[in-house]
Design a protein around this motif. Sequence first.
Motif, PDB file in Angstrom:
ATOM      1  N   ARG A  43       0.858  -1.190   0.000  1.00 25.02           N
ATOM      2  CA  ARG A  43       0.000   0.000   0.000  1.00 25.02           C
ATOM      3  C   ARG A  43       0.893   1.238   0.000  1.00 25.02           C
ATOM      4  O   ARG A  43       1.757   1.391   0.865  1.00 25.02           O
TER       5      ARG A  43
ATOM      6  N   CYS B 143      -8.220   0.467  -0.448  1.00 21.72           N
ATOM      7  CA  CYS B 143      -6.842   0.041  -0.146  1.00 21.72           C
ATOM      8  C   CYS B 143      -6.753  -0.513   1.275  1.00 21.72           C
ATOM      9  O   CYS B 143      -6.036  -1.490   1.522  1.00 21.72           O
TER      10      CYS B 143
ATOM     11  N   GLU C 211      -5.727  -4.452   1.676  1.00 21.64           N
ATOM     12  CA  GLU C 211      -4.307  -4.511   2.031  1.00 21.64           C
ATOM     13  C   GLU C 211      -3.915  -5.942   2.410  1.00 21.64           C
ATOM     14  O   GLU C 211      -4.630  -6.628   3.138  1.00 21.64           O
TER      15      GLU C 211
END
Length: 357
Positions: free
Chosen positions: A181, A213, A217
């Motif tokens: 990320r 995100c 992740e």
Amino acid sequence: MIKKIAVLGLGKVGSLVATLLSSKYDVIGVDQAKSDENFPFEQTTGDVSDESFMRDFLKDKDAVVSCLPFFLNIKVAEIAVDLGVHYFDLTEDVPTLHAIQKMADKSNSVLAPQCGLAPGFIGIMGAGLYKQFSEVRSVKLRVGALPLHPMGQLGYSFTWSAEGVINEYINDAEVIHNGERKMLASLDDVESININGRQYEAFLTSGGLGTMCETLENKVDTLNYKTIRYPGHRDGMKLLLYDLLLKNDRKLAKDILNNALPIVDEDIVLVYAAVEGKIDGKLCRKEFSESYRRITLDNKDWRAISWTTACSISAVVDLVSEGKLKNKGFIKQEEIPFDLFMESHYGSMYETYKDPK
């Protein structure tokens, strides 16, 4: 059950949000000046940046839908949390998102920011694709809101907020790249994309992924969102914002672009997503590709960007009201089931009014 809804900001999108919701709810819209148009909902005037006005205005409402510029949303959300009013907005601004997300722990009402087209519909649809996979390696989401007939190098018209466009071009874009990320520069990672036989360009911009995100992740190798434009647009904006340093004077940039790029009636919205991974042990790709144009509702024309955005936020409000989503705390767009969204009263308009192939 939501009964009384306040809609803040009655511009290109807000007036349609209020119009759509008024078919099922008691809606009152507020703006700085009262419109002369004959809308099917009650209107009032007021200063939404005045906290005392807002507290009095929202005290008897069940929900507030903010169609205001992103920089006004945090205070509205704070007031909504204090009053126990469900909160929905269209922001694409990442700091605003994070500030509202932090309010969720003490909220007895729903906090649902980023309910527009991107973020919003694109995240709901993208999640609908990747949830079909047992193992996901890449999620690529693309959206473009464009004039149907481009002119000039920028090939663009501000069918929505110029402040919002400039903000997403300047702020960094969050992605997952090589499994990590990270933040990358907006306007970079340019690609060529062909949709319905026409060539476009796509490049990174901020905010389009919302909270995705965070959700994905350590689960995917690649996740990114790119804005679709006509070829040459990115280079022109790079010149304006970086070579000429207008990134340091956003007001001047907004004034120049608003003066140069008049609003057009004929626009098109492009939505594309591709997810790759494994289903039943086999590597495959699932795609979604649709385009939308302006429509007529009750003898009034609405631009594609207006109705696609308004339908998304109206659908989320409706799903909360019907008890099909949770009734308090923070709602991520990717948590909203795609099938449930598309079958809803307002979400079904994406199927009804899509461009015929």
